[in-house]
Design a protein around this motif. Structure first.
Motif, PDB file in Angstrom:
ATOM      1  N   THR A 203     -24.497 -25.992  -5.508  1.00  0.00           N
ATOM      2  CA  THR A 203     -25.237 -26.125  -4.244  1.00  0.00           C
ATOM      3  C   THR A 203     -25.430 -27.587  -3.867  1.00  0.00           C
ATOM      4  N   SER A 204     -25.708 -28.438  -4.863  1.00  0.00           N
ATOM      5  CA  SER A 204     -25.921 -29.864  -4.565  1.00  0.00           C
ATOM      6  C   SER A 204     -24.623 -30.516  -4.096  1.00  0.00           C
ATOM      7  N   LEU A 205     -23.484 -30.090  -4.663  1.00  0.00           N
ATOM      8  CA  LEU A 205     -22.198 -30.619  -4.198  1.00  0.00           C
ATOM      9  C   LEU A 205     -21.934 -30.187  -2.759  1.00  0.00           C
ATOM     10  N   LEU A 206     -22.210 -28.915  -2.463  1.00  0.00           N
ATOM     11  CA  LEU A 206     -22.014 -28.413  -1.104  1.00  0.00           C
ATOM     12  C   LEU A 206     -22.909 -29.164  -0.118  1.00  0.00           C
ATOM     13  N   ALA A 207     -24.132 -29.448  -0.545  1.00  0.00           N
ATOM     14  CA  ALA A 207     -25.080 -30.173   0.314  1.00  0.00           C
ATOM     15  C   ALA A 207     -24.580 -31.586   0.618  1.00  0.00           C
ATOM     16  N   GLN A 208     -23.800 -32.129  -0.304  1.00  0.00           N
ATOM     17  CA  GLN A 208     -23.234 -33.472  -0.107  1.00  0.00           C
ATOM     18  C   GLN A 208     -21.947 -33.436   0.706  1.00  0.00           C
ATOM     19  N   GLY A 209     -21.523 -32.239   1.099  1.00  0.00           N
ATOM     20  CA  GLY A 209     -20.337 -32.115   1.932  1.00  0.00           C
ATOM     21  C   GLY A 209     -19.034 -31.967   1.170  1.00  0.00           C
ATOM     22  N   TYR A 210     -19.113 -31.623  -0.109  1.00  0.00           N
ATOM     23  CA  TYR A 210     -17.898 -31.441  -0.893  1.00  0.00           C
ATOM     24  C   TYR A 210     -17.097 -30.246  -0.386  1.00  0.00           C
ATOM     25  N   ASN A 211     -15.784 -30.439  -0.202  1.00  0.00           N
ATOM     26  CA  ASN A 211     -14.893 -29.326   0.116  1.00  0.00           C
ATOM     27  C   ASN A 211     -14.184 -28.905  -1.174  1.00  0.00           C
ATOM     28  N   PRO A 212     -13.352 -27.849  -1.150  1.00  0.00           N
ATOM     29  CA  PRO A 212     -12.694 -27.400  -2.381  1.00  0.00           C
ATOM     30  C   PRO A 212     -11.881 -28.478  -3.087  1.00  0.00           C
ATOM     31  N   GLU A 213     -11.152 -29.279  -2.306  1.00  0.00           N
ATOM     32  CA  GLU A 213     -10.359 -30.347  -2.926  1.00  0.00           C
ATOM     33  C   GLU A 213     -11.245 -31.347  -3.661  1.00  0.00           C
ATOM     34  N   MET A 214     -12.354 -31.701  -3.038  1.00  0.00           N
ATOM     35  CA  MET A 214     -13.267 -32.678  -3.647  1.00  0.00           C
ATOM     36  C   MET A 214     -13.920 -32.115  -4.910  1.00  0.00           C
ATOM     37  N   ILE A 215     -14.243 -30.816  -4.889  1.00  0.00           N
ATOM     38  CA  ILE A 215     -14.852 -30.190  -6.072  1.00  0.00           C
ATOM     39  C   ILE A 215     -13.887 -30.250  -7.255  1.00  0.00           C
ATOM     40  N   LEU A 216     -12.636 -29.862  -7.025  1.00  0.00           N
ATOM     41  CA  LEU A 216     -11.667 -29.876  -8.124  1.00  0.00           C
ATOM     42  C   LEU A 216     -11.294 -31.300  -8.536  1.00  0.00           C
ATOM     43  N   GLN A 217     -11.301 -32.214  -7.583  1.00  0.00           N
ATOM     44  CA  GLN A 217     -11.032 -33.611  -7.919  1.00  0.00           C
ATOM     45  C   GLN A 217     -12.122 -34.153  -8.845  1.00  0.00           C
ATOM     46  N   LYS A 218     -13.352 -33.768  -8.571  1.00  0.00           N
ATOM     47  CA  LYS A 218     -14.473 -34.209  -9.402  1.00  0.00           C
ATOM     48  C   LYS A 218     -14.357 -33.649 -10.821  1.00  0.00           C
ATOM     49  N   LEU A 219     -13.914 -32.402 -10.922  1.00  0.00           N
ATOM     50  CA  LEU A 219     -13.843 -31.742 -12.221  1.00  0.00           C
ATOM     51  C   LEU A 219     -12.555 -32.026 -12.988  1.00  0.00           C
ATOM     52  N   LEU A 220     -11.452 -32.175 -12.266  1.00  0.00           N
ATOM     53  CA  LEU A 220     -10.147 -32.245 -12.929  1.00  0.00           C
ATOM     54  C   LEU A 220      -9.332 -33.487 -12.567  1.00  0.00           C
ATOM     55  N   GLY A 221      -9.936 -34.386 -11.815  1.00  0.00           N
ATOM     56  CA  GLY A 221      -9.202 -35.566 -11.353  1.00  0.00           C
ATOM     57  C   GLY A 221      -8.626 -36.414 -12.475  1.00  0.00           C
ATOM     58  N   ASN A 222      -9.309 -36.413 -13.628  1.00  0.00           N
ATOM     59  CA  ASN A 222      -8.821 -37.212 -14.763  1.00  0.00           C
ATOM     60  C   ASN A 222      -7.877 -36.424 -15.670  1.00  0.00           C
ATOM     61  N   LEU A 223      -7.499 -35.222 -15.197  1.00  0.00           N
ATOM     62  CA  LEU A 223      -6.628 -34.362 -16.013  1.00  0.00           C
ATOM     63  C   LEU A 223      -5.341 -33.991 -15.272  1.00  0.00           C
ATOM     64  N   GLY A 224      -4.966 -34.823 -14.323  1.00  0.00           N
ATOM     65  CA  GLY A 224      -3.702 -34.584 -13.623  1.00  0.00           C
ATOM     66  C   GLY A 224      -3.735 -33.383 -12.699  1.00  0.00           C
ATOM     67  N   LEU A 225      -4.721 -33.336 -11.820  1.00  0.00           N
ATOM     68  CA  LEU A 225      -4.889 -32.222 -10.888  1.00  0.00           C
ATOM     69  C   LEU A 225      -3.698 -32.098  -9.940  1.00  0.00           C
ATOM     70  N   GLU A 226      -3.178 -30.884  -9.800  1.00  0.00           N
ATOM     71  CA  GLU A 226      -2.100 -30.604  -8.837  1.00  0.00           C
ATOM     72  C   GLU A 226      -2.466 -29.377  -8.024  1.00  0.00           C
ATOM     73  N   ILE A 227      -2.695 -29.540  -6.737  1.00  0.00           N
ATOM     74  CA  ILE A 227      -3.012 -28.406  -5.865  1.00  0.00           C
ATOM     75  C   ILE A 227      -1.716 -27.695  -5.494  1.00  0.00           C
ATOM     76  N   THR A 228      -1.688 -26.378  -5.751  1.00  0.00           N
ATOM     77  CA  THR A 228      -0.442 -25.623  -5.564  1.00  0.00           C
ATOM     78  C   THR A 228      -0.455 -24.702  -4.354  1.00  0.00           C
ATOM     79  N   GLU A 229      -1.639 -24.363  -3.853  1.00  0.00           N
ATOM     80  CA  GLU A 229      -1.707 -23.421  -2.730  1.00  0.00           C
ATOM     81  C   GLU A 229      -3.012 -23.593  -1.965  1.00  0.00           C
ATOM     82  N   ASN A 230      -2.924 -23.390  -0.661  1.00  0.00           N
ATOM     83  CA  ASN A 230      -4.102 -23.412   0.206  1.00  0.00           C
ATOM     84  C   ASN A 230      -4.019 -22.141   1.070  1.00  0.00           C
TER      85      ASN A 230
END
Length: 289
Positions: A203-230
């Motif tokens: 909820t706090s991330l959503l309140a800050q305006g995080y979208n799905p890409e930003m959420i996964l970037q925050k969680l997996l950005g240091n693990l080679g995140l690759e978005i495969t589908e939207n």
């Protein structure tokens, strides 16, 4: 912004991930069922989780149903989703009001109470797959995490949130599901656990305006995140008067004759979308032919 979901991988396929923004579909459910804020939050979390889980299925006609039963005043809810991003759901009691919990937030756990969660996957086989687990907290995200671990043996992290406006409409909604593959290395697991622990509230991330890409970037950005589908997601119910007519035609002739004999129009309600379908006596007679 229209609701959508992303699928992704990380750590060279050792992790698969999903994230969704679901404000519009949760608000649609709120309007259709006239839910109180606490029920909107509960149903919104489950619908957000279900729409991501639905996308994990392969077949076009595969259907996922999640049913929560509890001994709290809300009693529970049922949600269904498919592989194409369509989701619908309804609460058993829509107007529950409770004081805030100890953290000053909507007491979803108190509204649901103790009980169980059933996950039914209809994949066109003779029998659907059914997994049932006891509710761990009633907060939904933790309960889905437990379901994945126990019923599917897939270590997962689930985060879900619904943020309400003062007018009791939905301001933001969304969440994520992150899963470890069986071959995940210990180092990857440790890095993921550390990152997930840093996110105390979706909820706090959503309140800050995080979208799905930003959420996964925050969680997996240091693990080679690759978005495969939207893909778009939405509240959708396929009911219609034609479908209800077919359902009425399937009941016994004696039951239908009894309804006609009563001499009054009948109204059939769809639990999922709250649409009402009225059939007058002439229509009922036509069905009975």
């Amino acid at each position: 912004m229209a609701d959508y979901m992303i699928r992704a991988t990380a750590a060279e396929g050792q992790i698969r991930a999903f994230a969704v923004t679901s404000k519009e579909l949760v608000e649609e459910a709120r309007k259709r069922h006239n839910t109180s804020p606490i029920v909107t939050a509960a149903l919104g979390r489950l619908m957000s989780g279900a729409v991501m889980m639905g996308s994990m299925m392969k077949g076009e006609k595969d259907l996922l149903t999640i049913r929560v039963n509890g001994d709290g005043p809300m009693r529970g809810m049922t949600v269904t989703a498919d592989a194409a991003g369509n989701v619908k759901g309804y609460p058993f009691v829509p107007d529950v009001v409770l004081p805030a919990n100890a953290l000053g937030k909507l007491d979803v756990a108190g509204a649901i109470g103790a009980g169980n969660m059933s996950v039914i996957k209809d994949m066109g086989l003779k029998e659907p797959y059914i997994g049932q687990t006891a509710l761990q907290t009633g907060e939904i995200a933790e309960d889905l995490t437990y379901y994945f671990a126990v019923s599917e043996q897939v270590p997962s992290a689930v985060g879900l949130g619904v943020l309400m406006n003062k007018e009791n409409t939905v301001e933001q909604a969304g969440g994520f599901i992150i899963q470890l593959m069986p071959f995940a290395e210990e180092e990857v697991i440790e890095k993921l656990e550390k990152k997930v622990a840093e996110v105390t509230s979706v909820t706090s991330l959503l309140a800050q305006g995080y979208n799905p890409e930003m959420i996964l970037q925050k969680l997996l950005g240091n693990l080679g995140l690759e978005i495969t589908e939207n893909m778009p997601v939405r509240f959708y119910c396929g009911c219609s008067k034609e479908r209800v007519t077919k359902a009425l035609a399937s009941i016994s002739r004696a039951e239908l004759d009894e309804i006609i004999k009563d001499g009054k129009p009948i109204e059939v309600n769809c639990d999922f979308c709250n649409m009402h379908y009225t059939f007058d006596i002439d229509e009922l007679k036509e069905i009975g032919k």
